[in-house]
Design an enzyme around this catalytic site. Sequence first.
Site: not given
Length: 332
Positions: A172, A269, A301
């Site tokens: 991320s 995601d 995600h």
Amino acid sequence: MEPSFPSKYISTSQEFPLHFHGILRMHKDGKCERFLGNDLIPAGFDPLTGIESKDVIISFESNIFVRLYIPKTIIIRNHKLPIVIYYHGGAFVTQSAASSTYHPTLNLITKQSNVIIVSVNYRLAPEYPIPIAYEDSWEAVKWVASHSKRDGPEPWLNERADFQRVFFAGDSSGANIAHNMAIRVGLNKFNVINLKGVIMLHPFFGGKDPIGDEIIDKNKEYKMLIDHGWKFAYPSGNGSDDPLFNPAKDPNISSFGCSKILLCVAEKDRLRDRGLNYKKVMEKSGWRGKIELIENKGDDHVFFLYNPSSDNARAIRDRICSFINIPIRCKA
């Protein structure tokens, strides 16, 4: 575009001037209350994997620390282990190198890939707004490099690390940091270490103009959350098209400091399209490297952090291991 309050993801009130639902909220006295990454695990021996870890402060001035992970294997004379410098996620505003979100997965990666992991605890916005996270992250790279002549402050790196096999990795916002650190390596011709590759897990990128499924009505509020979250973390920046956040706007992108990237995206995601777009941007940038792409079907995600025993999480760790160690066989 500023989000319309209240929204599904963000709201404001007299008591909480800004509330990112499920992530953090600001109190009217300026205090920041975080809802992610607060459950910390102490470093030490992990009986499940046989991995040893410890926390080391690398800057007493800023109190930056790293969590080191090392396999407790028999030391073979002159055998050195690859180094993975890992940057945690959390949208630049939550999580920690010591949080329960990361500790189990990094133990597993250390064991399977037979590496030394240096997990970086950079400072968080809004108390420490961007670009502080990037500066702390670069400080960690330089700290690792300070051991390349075997006379640094940390014995584990002096004795066991292979500075010719260094990898950056992150998930991320941590993947965003890993990307930008690789550009710094290239721009600075930082040859003290040999950056062999970058591992990008569900990268957190954005841009002013919507792409892919971001144009769909049900995803517009989510894009507003991402845009506003970036502005919250980097109030002095250039918005969602800042080169740190939108690689397509970075004039230095072709200076990326290694020749291979492992890129992971997930089908469900909502940052998936940004990850796929990153691949296109890199391939058109003039960078002469190669990107390996993994897409996990049916997952969201950073699922691999929350369900590390799933088949797809195991598959990601398998690919990380082969990316680092080809043609060495990976451990189960």
